[in-house]
Design a protein around this motif. Structure first.
Motif, short mmCIF file in Angstrom:
data_model
loop_
_atom_site.label_atom_id
_atom_site.label_comp_id
_atom_site.label_asym_id
_atom_site.label_seq_id
_atom_site.Cartn_x
_atom_site.Cartn_y
_atom_site.Cartn_z
N ASP A 103 4.75 8.80 1.72
CA ASP A 103 4.44 8.98 3.14
C ASP A 103 4.58 7.64 3.86
N TYR A 104 5.81 7.26 4.16
CA TYR A 104 6.05 5.95 4.75
C TYR A 104 5.31 5.78 6.07
N ASP A 105 5.41 6.76 6.96
CA ASP A 105 4.78 6.65 8.26
C ASP A 105 3.27 6.44 8.13
N GLY A 106 2.67 7.07 7.14
CA GLY A 106 1.23 6.90 6.93
C GLY A 106 0.88 5.67 6.12
N GLU A 107 1.87 5.07 5.46
CA GLU A 107 1.61 3.95 4.57
C GLU A 107 2.11 2.61 5.09
N VAL A 108 2.92 2.63 6.17
CA VAL A 108 3.59 1.40 6.59
C VAL A 108 2.60 0.30 6.98
N SER A 109 1.55 0.63 7.69
CA SER A 109 0.57 -0.40 8.08
C SER A 109 -0.12 -0.99 6.85
N PHE A 110 -0.47 -0.12 5.91
CA PHE A 110 -1.08 -0.58 4.67
C PHE A 110 -0.13 -1.50 3.92
N LEU A 111 1.15 -1.11 3.85
CA LEU A 111 2.15 -1.92 3.15
C LEU A 111 2.29 -3.30 3.77
N GLU A 112 2.44 -3.34 5.09
CA GLU A 112 2.64 -4.62 5.77
C GLU A 112 1.43 -5.53 5.60
N ASP A 113 0.23 -4.97 5.74
CA ASP A 113 -0.98 -5.79 5.59
C ASP A 113 -1.11 -6.30 4.16
N ALA A 114 -0.87 -5.43 3.19
CA ALA A 114 -1.04 -5.82 1.79
C ALA A 114 0.00 -6.84 1.36
N LEU A 115 1.24 -6.64 1.77
CA LEU A 115 2.32 -7.53 1.33
C LEU A 115 2.27 -8.89 2.00
N ASN A 116 1.61 -8.98 3.14
CA ASN A 116 1.49 -10.26 3.83
C ASN A 116 0.13 -10.92 3.63
N ALA A 117 -0.70 -10.31 2.80
CA ALA A 117 -2.04 -10.84 2.55
C ALA A 117 -1.98 -12.01 1.57
N SER A 118 -3.09 -12.76 1.49
CA SER A 118 -3.14 -13.92 0.60
C SER A 118 -3.43 -13.53 -0.84
N SER A 119 -3.83 -12.29 -1.08
CA SER A 119 -4.02 -11.81 -2.44
C SER A 119 -3.66 -10.34 -2.50
N VAL A 120 -3.13 -9.92 -3.64
CA VAL A 120 -2.69 -8.53 -3.79
C VAL A 120 -2.59 -8.21 -5.27
N SER A 121 -2.83 -6.94 -5.62
CA SER A 121 -2.61 -6.48 -6.99
C SER A 121 -1.44 -5.50 -7.00
N LEU A 122 -0.60 -5.60 -8.01
CA LEU A 122 0.62 -4.80 -8.10
C LEU A 122 0.70 -4.11 -9.45
N THR A 123 1.06 -2.84 -9.41
CA THR A 123 1.29 -2.07 -10.63
C THR A 123 2.69 -1.49 -10.56
N GLY A 124 3.39 -1.46 -11.69
CA GLY A 124 4.73 -0.90 -11.64
C GLY A 124 5.44 -0.96 -12.98
N ILE A 125 6.76 -0.87 -12.90
CA ILE A 125 7.63 -0.86 -14.08
C ILE A 125 8.70 -1.92 -13.87
N ASN A 126 8.86 -2.83 -14.82
CA ASN A 126 9.84 -3.88 -14.63
C ASN A 126 11.25 -3.41 -14.99
N LYS A 127 12.21 -4.27 -14.81
CA LYS A 127 13.62 -3.90 -15.00
C LYS A 127 13.94 -3.54 -16.45
N LYS A 128 13.07 -3.91 -17.39
CA LYS A 128 13.27 -3.55 -18.79
C LYS A 128 12.56 -2.25 -19.17
N GLY A 129 11.91 -1.62 -18.19
CA GLY A 129 11.21 -0.37 -18.44
C GLY A 129 9.79 -0.53 -18.92
N LEU A 130 9.26 -1.75 -18.86
CA LEU A 130 7.90 -2.02 -19.32
C LEU A 130 6.94 -2.02 -18.14
#
Length: 519
Positions: free
Chosen positions: A192-219
């Protein structure tokens, strides 16, 4: 004596009073009122009067009385008021090709495309990024260090890391290009980009953030990042690629930082290329916003064959006021080196009026081969709309002399540059010179179009031969093929629900030079 001339004298005096703001200068403490107006009013006067003498298109600027900087641009925040004044200055010169200002910014029509003002109160360096985050042109970072790209549809999109600044918290945590982020601060994203865009911008420009995901090796990864200051290399990746019988050098270059940050690492890369017997190059400038002209010159001389020695590389052209030595206001601007230090000769402080020549013959750069890579015959450049200024200068300067092809998308379009003018606690960057190559070409205000349009393939890392732009460049270098790909990726598909965009803070795009001509 006219009112404008009186104000010029007053503002020349004001410039001396108000100079300062780098770590080796002290900001003078003066009363709110000066001889003829407030400090803010004198700063506004100075910006306009400097533009009248320095701005590349100064012939289109009205008189001081007609522009009336003190009567306009009066907002509660001083820097905003000054930026509105600067915007008004930059809208006077119209490009006859487009019918719009030379500094028209299609991404933000209410902002300048080139010129800008930087508040130096907390900086203390000659050149840095526009915002408080990112890596400046001395290679000093101050953020978490990752930049992302959103790909897909608004209701079903994926978030990929475009790049991590070398040495940043993100890079040290093992993150890199082509890693996919699925959660930010514990929140699942992508539906839901329209509902998430403000959250994304604030989080990605903040001084601290936690990230979860999958790297390019699949880990899987789960990291927490906190912004900090760090030293950053200008090189994302370099490698020697063997394609058939060819040895091809690949360099992903982040920004044209100062000589201190860039020169040695570039020398090391090209020494490796020479030792490997490289014959062709891929120079990846897709995210390179520009920087110091001196570093662009160094890169060009590392690429160029020795047979070009003594021939014209590029020419910097200033306005007639500067060329004729009539920019008297510049006597108040001391020459500074790339670290922001004032330059002296025989104990005397140098300045931009008495110690610099702005004539074309004194600002013509010639080829002077550097390094031992002598056999380059073809260079492929990878570009996007983030490729600007000094990056474009490298491409344009080499075009008349060796075979150059570009891949990706149209570059930013900035054939102009500047040097900083210090007024009070601000450095004002007014577009002050244009650059042209040895054939007189250089009016790429709308950018340099690619020879082959290819997508920025964020699903593959820098230097991965499966990455779309690099694959196309290698195909050309090995077979001469420049076939147009008719099946572009979803990144280039346009529809109302399509979401393909970068998000987060961006480096400013600029070309910084101290005029070559010295008296």
């Amino acid at each position: 004596m006219t009112k404008a001339k009186k104000l010029l004298q007053l503002c020349a005096l004001a410039s001396v009073v108000l100079l300062g703001a780098c770590k080796k200068d002290k900001i003078s403490k003066t009363d709110t009122k000066t001889a003829n107006g407030t400090r803010t009013q004198l700063t506004k006067d100075s910006i306009f009067l400097y533009a009248k003498e320095l701005y590349l298109w100064n012939q289109y600027l009205p008189s001081y009385e007609a522009f009336a900087p003190r009567d306009n641009f009066n907002f509660s925040e001083e820097l905003y008021s000054l930026n509105r004044e600067l915007f008004a200055i930059t809208q006077k010169a119209i490009n006859p090709t487009t019918g719009k200002s030379y500094e028209y910014n299609p991404d933000d029509p209410d902002d300048t495309k080139y010129s800008f003002i930087e508040d130096l109160a907390a900086k203390g360096v000659i050149a840095s990024v526009k915002n408080a985050q990112g890596v400046d042109f001395n290679g000093e970072g101050n953020d978490t260090g990752f930049y992302v790209y959103l790909e897909g549809k608004k209701t079903d999109y994926k978030v990929y890391i475009r790049f991590c600044s070398p040495g940043s918290p993100a890079a040290l945590a093992g993150l890199g290009r082509a890693d996919r982020i699925t959660k930010i601060n514990g929140k699942t994203i992508g539906s839901d980009y329209d509902g998430e865009v403000s959250f994304l911008e604030d989080a990605l420009n903040a001084s601290s953030v936690s990230l979860t995901g999958i790297n390019k090796k699949g880990l899987a990864f789960n990291v927490s990042l906190t912004a900090k200051k760090y030293d950053s290399s200008p090189i994302f990746k370099d490698s020697v690629l063997t394609v058939g019988a060819k040895k091809i050098g690949y360099l992903a270059f982040a920004r044209f930082t100062s000589d201190k940050n860039s020169a040695q690492v570039l020398d090391n890369v090209f020494a490796k290329f020479a030792n490997a017997g490289v014959s062709d190059l891929v120079i990846d400038l897709r995210y390179n916003p520009g920087g110091y002209v001196s570093t662009a010159e160094h890169l060009i001389n590392l690429i160029a064959p020795p047979g070009l020695n003594g021939r014209t590389m590029f020419v910097e052209t200033y306005n007639e006021t500067l060329r004729s030595g009539k920019a008297s206001i510049l006597v108040n601007q001391p020459l500074r080196d790339q670290e922001g230090n004032i330059e002296y000769k025989n104990g005397k402080m140098l300045n931009y009026k008495d110690n610099v020549s702005y004539r074309p013959e004194n600002n013509t750069t010639i080829f002077e081969k550097e390094g031992n890579l002598n056999s380059v015959t073809k260079v492929a450049f990878i570009t996007t709309d983030n490729t600007a200024s000094a990056s474009e200068l490298v491409i344009n300067s080499l075009k008349p002399h060796i075979t150059v092809k570009t891949f990706g998308s149209t570059s930013y379009g900035k054939p102009v540059g500047f040097f900083p003018i210090r007024i009070d606690k601000y450095d004002v960057y007014l577009s002050s010179f244009s650059t042209k190559n040895s054939e007189g070409d250089g009016d790429y205000y709308d950018g340099i179009a690619p020879d082959l349009e290819t997508p920025d393939d964020v699903k593959h890392d820098f230097g991965d031969t499966n990455e779309r732009s690099l694959a196309a460049a290698l195909a050309y270098l090995t077979s001469g093929s420049l076939k147009v790909n008719r099946t572009l990726s979803t990144q280039q598909t346009k529809s109302g629900n399509t979401l393909n965009k970068a998000i987060g803070n961006q480096d400013f795009k600029g070309m910084i030079a101290v005029p070559k001509g010295r008296k």
